[in-house]
Write a protein that holds these residues in place. Structure first.
Motif, short mmCIF file in Angstrom:
data_model
loop_
_atom_site.label_atom_id
_atom_site.label_comp_id
_atom_site.label_asym_id
_atom_site.label_seq_id
_atom_site.Cartn_x
_atom_site.Cartn_y
_atom_site.Cartn_z
N ILE A 54 6.76 15.44 -6.12
CA ILE A 54 6.79 14.34 -5.15
C ILE A 54 5.66 13.35 -5.43
CG2 ILE A 54 6.47 13.74 -2.71
CD1 ILE A 54 7.86 16.34 -1.98
N GLY A 55 4.46 13.86 -5.69
CA GLY A 55 3.32 12.98 -5.95
C GLY A 55 3.51 12.14 -7.20
N HIS A 56 3.99 12.75 -8.28
CA HIS A 56 4.19 12.00 -9.52
C HIS A 56 5.33 10.99 -9.38
CE1 HIS A 56 2.14 15.33 -12.13
NE2 HIS A 56 1.28 14.52 -11.54
N ALA A 57 6.38 11.37 -8.67
CA ALA A 57 7.50 10.44 -8.47
C ALA A 57 7.05 9.27 -7.59
CB ALA A 57 8.69 11.15 -7.85
N ALA A 58 6.22 9.55 -6.58
CA ALA A 58 5.69 8.47 -5.75
C ALA A 58 4.82 7.53 -6.57
CB ALA A 58 4.88 9.04 -4.59
N PHE A 59 4.11 8.07 -7.54
CA PHE A 59 3.30 7.23 -8.42
C PHE A 59 4.17 6.29 -9.24
CE2 PHE A 59 0.98 6.55 -12.45
CZ PHE A 59 -0.12 5.87 -11.94
N GLN A 60 5.37 6.73 -9.61
CA GLN A 60 6.30 5.84 -10.34
C GLN A 60 6.69 4.63 -9.49
OE1 GLN A 60 6.75 6.66 -13.61
NE2 GLN A 60 5.39 8.34 -12.97
N LEU A 61 6.77 4.83 -8.17
CA LEU A 61 7.04 3.69 -7.29
C LEU A 61 5.88 2.70 -7.36
CD1 LEU A 61 8.48 5.56 -4.18
CD2 LEU A 61 9.77 4.13 -5.79
N GLY A 62 4.66 3.21 -7.48
CA GLY A 62 3.51 2.34 -7.65
C GLY A 62 3.58 1.56 -8.94
N ILE A 63 4.03 2.23 -10.02
CA ILE A 63 4.17 1.53 -11.30
C ILE A 63 5.25 0.46 -11.20
CG2 ILE A 63 4.84 1.81 -13.72
CD1 ILE A 63 3.61 4.58 -13.66
N LEU A 64 6.33 0.74 -10.47
CA LEU A 64 7.37 -0.28 -10.26
C LEU A 64 6.78 -1.51 -9.58
CD1 LEU A 64 10.36 -1.14 -10.34
CD2 LEU A 64 10.64 0.00 -8.11
N GLY A 65 5.94 -1.29 -8.58
CA GLY A 65 5.28 -2.42 -7.93
C GLY A 65 4.42 -3.20 -8.91
N LEU A 66 3.73 -2.50 -9.80
CA LEU A 66 2.86 -3.17 -10.77
C LEU A 66 3.67 -4.01 -11.75
CD1 LEU A 66 0.06 -3.62 -11.99
CD2 LEU A 66 0.43 -1.55 -13.37
N VAL A 67 4.76 -3.46 -12.28
CA VAL A 67 5.53 -4.22 -13.27
C VAL A 67 6.24 -5.41 -12.64
CG1 VAL A 67 5.85 -2.18 -14.73
CG2 VAL A 67 7.63 -2.80 -13.08
N GLN A 68 6.49 -5.35 -11.33
CA GLN A 68 7.05 -6.52 -10.66
C GLN A 68 5.98 -7.56 -10.38
OE1 GLN A 68 10.50 -5.82 -7.74
NE2 GLN A 68 9.43 -3.87 -7.68
N PHE A 69 4.72 -7.11 -10.25
CA PHE A 69 3.65 -8.05 -9.97
C PHE A 69 3.15 -8.77 -11.22
CE2 PHE A 69 -0.97 -8.77 -9.89
CZ PHE A 69 -1.00 -9.82 -8.98
N LEU A 70 3.16 -8.11 -12.36
CA LEU A 70 2.59 -8.72 -13.57
C LEU A 70 3.19 -10.08 -13.90
CD1 LEU A 70 2.07 -5.64 -15.94
CD2 LEU A 70 0.33 -7.05 -14.80
N LEU A 387 -4.00 11.30 -1.73
CA LEU A 387 -4.13 11.68 -0.32
C LEU A 387 -2.85 12.22 0.29
CD1 LEU A 387 -6.05 8.47 0.90
CD2 LEU A 387 -7.06 10.65 0.19
N GLY A 388 -1.73 12.13 -0.45
CA GLY A 388 -0.43 12.42 0.14
C GLY A 388 0.11 11.18 0.81
N ALA A 389 1.43 11.14 1.04
CA ALA A 389 2.05 9.95 1.61
C ALA A 389 1.49 9.64 3.00
CB ALA A 389 3.57 10.14 1.68
N THR A 390 1.31 10.66 3.83
CA THR A 390 0.79 10.43 5.18
C THR A 390 -0.63 9.85 5.13
OG1 THR A 390 2.12 12.18 6.17
CG2 THR A 390 0.12 11.55 7.33
N GLY A 391 -1.49 10.46 4.35
CA GLY A 391 -2.86 9.97 4.24
C GLY A 391 -2.93 8.55 3.71
N ALA A 392 -2.07 8.23 2.74
CA ALA A 392 -2.07 6.89 2.15
C ALA A 392 -1.70 5.83 3.19
CB ALA A 392 -1.10 6.83 0.98
N VAL A 393 -0.67 6.10 4.02
CA VAL A 393 -0.22 5.13 5.01
C VAL A 393 -1.26 4.96 6.12
CG1 VAL A 393 1.55 4.62 6.73
CG2 VAL A 393 2.21 5.50 4.49
N VAL A 394 -1.83 6.06 6.60
CA VAL A 394 -2.85 5.97 7.66
C VAL A 394 -4.08 5.23 7.15
CG1 VAL A 394 -4.40 7.30 9.13
CG2 VAL A 394 -2.03 8.04 8.82
#
Length: 445
Positions: A54-70, A387-394
């Motif tokens: 789950i953590g690594h897959a969530a990180f891929q969502l972060g990479i998707l955000g980065l490649v859309q921002f570049l 931090l986990g999804a919950t910790g990140a959002v809080v």
């Protein structure tokens, strides 16, 4: 004094504005639906095909955000110059047609089961490239077709199109995806085509005089310098950048939909994701309807800051919720707070920017918004891995509140803004001298 028959009472009475509004609505429905499905597919591919945690897959969502921002980071100055040098409706329409090609590619690769992480990242980057040219051109059209005294209402109605689209797009995307994985993308193709056609039907909008005579690199520098020197605009733009950069929870919604929020023992899945993506827009749309009839006119700066605080509080509460329906309600509250801030900030930026530099200022504002969204997704992905999804959002919600408090101190111009009255000077004019300012006060103007 009564209005003359030729003076419209509402932006909706202007045919070109109706065409612009339809184009904006279609574009938002199409792109928001695409983004939801693209994020869900990428997370699912990472988990199912690549066997990621789950953590690594969530990180891929972060990479998707980065490649859309570049591409946004690299091309925003160019997009702003194009919006000031050429007919803005044509720039926005042609960029929409490019996004149409991206949607078609996603539909075909989904149909023939060709999805992979590199392919999804590539198409996500192309989608970001198309959006960078749509945003400044589209944002600069309304002031050219709507009288200045109707602009607060026009911006509220613009926001209504944005929020209706943001409600409809994600929900429709999730429902259509559950019926047929390619359906959301083909729907986006049709909507983008309608939007481009509507933009082409707006009367020609020639660029401001003199903009074609300046060197493009000089124009880029002028736009950046103008925003940097106008502390009021700088405060508005950077508040959104840093508050949403920390407070954005949308990047992690696929994690909540697949692995955290359950109904009757089952993950809420793609349908629940669509509802969660739509919930902030639903709350924002309710506020936009109210603002289109009763626009905010007084103490606008303080209300903008409190709107961001409400956004941060709702974000943190959402991260702690484990009840799906409570989570939807908190996301709606998040959208309400954000809508108040967005309405005030957009009105202030549009009315405090001269037309000859509006495309470049809109591009810089769009860069800040994209940075807050896409880099916010990257930040959320990294924070979720740590931090986990919950910790990140809080953490993000608390960070948005802290940024608002800091900006109220660093940019007192924001909290001191009482009305939307323009305060700008011409971007190519020198600052007034002390003697000129004294004369200005003496004349009482």
């Amino acid at each position: 004094m009564t209005s003359s028959p030729e003076t419209p009472r509402s932006p909706i009475a202007i045919p070109d504005y109706r065409r612009f509004w339809l184009a904006r609505l279609c574009s938002v429905i199409a792109t928001s639906g695409m983004v939801v499905v693209l994020g869900y597919q990428l997370y699912d591919v990472a988990r199912a095909q690549y066997g990621m945690s789950i953590g690594h897959a969530a990180f891929q969502l972060g990479i998707l955000g980065l490649v859309q921002f570049l591409p946004v980071f690299l091309l925003t100055p160019v997009a702003g110059v194009l919006a000031d040098r050429f007919d803005r409706r044509n720039v926005a329409a042609l960029a929409s047609l490019i996004d149409l090609l991206v949607a078609s590619s996603l539909a075909l690769t989904t149909q023939f089961d060709l999805l992979s992480l590199p392919l999804l990242f590539t198409l996500g980057a192309l989608h970001g490239t198309a959006r960078v040219f749509i945003a400044p051109a589209m944002a600069s059209i309304a002031p050219n077709i709507v009288p200045a005294d109707l602009m607060p209402k026009a911006i509220a109605i613009n926001a209504l199109a944005m929020q209706i689209g943001s409600v409809t797009g994600p929900a429709l995307g999730g429902i259509l995806f559950s019926l047929a994985p390619t359906a959301p993308y083909w729907t986006s193709v049709a909507l983008l085509l309608i939007g481009a056609f509507s933009l082409f039907r707006i009367r020609p909008l020639p660029p401001p005089p003199g903009n074609r005579d300046r060197h493009p690199l000089r124009q880029i520098l002028e736009g950046l310098t103008y925003v940097w020197n106008e502390r009021f605009l700088l405060g508005c733009v950077t508040l959104d950048l840093f508050a949403v950069l920390l407070g954005g929870a949308t990047a992690l919604l696929p994690v909540f939909a697949r692995d955290i929020l359950f109904v009757d023992g089952h993950p809420v899945g793609a349908d629940g994701l669509g509802l969660m993506r739509a919930a902030p827009a639903f709350g924002a749309a309710a506020v936009a309807i109210l603002l289109s009839k009763y626009p905010i006119r007084h103490n606008v700066g303080v209300k903008m800051l409190w709107g961001v605080v409400a956004y941060g509080l709702a974000t943190a509460a959402f991260g702690l919720s484990r009840n799906f329906y409570l989570s939807l309600a908190l996301l709606a509250c998040l959208g309400m707070g954000d809508m108040i801030s967005v309405f005030i900030r957009n009105t202030l930026v549009q009315l405090n920017t001269p037309d000859e530099v509006r495309g470049r200022v809109s591009a810089i504002s769009g860069l800040a918004i994209s940075a807050s969204n896409e880099l916010g997704e990257m930040q959320s992905g990294i924070a979720a891995a740590l931090l986990g999804a919950t910790g990140a959002v809080v953490f993000g919600g608390a960070g948005a509140i802290a940024i608002t408090a800091l900006w109220a101190v660093l940019f007192p111009e924001l909290k001191n803004a009482r009305t939307f009255a323009p305060q700008y000077r011409r971007y190519d004019s020198p600052p007034p001298t002390a003697h000129a300012e004294a004369d200005h006060v003496k004349e009482g103007t």
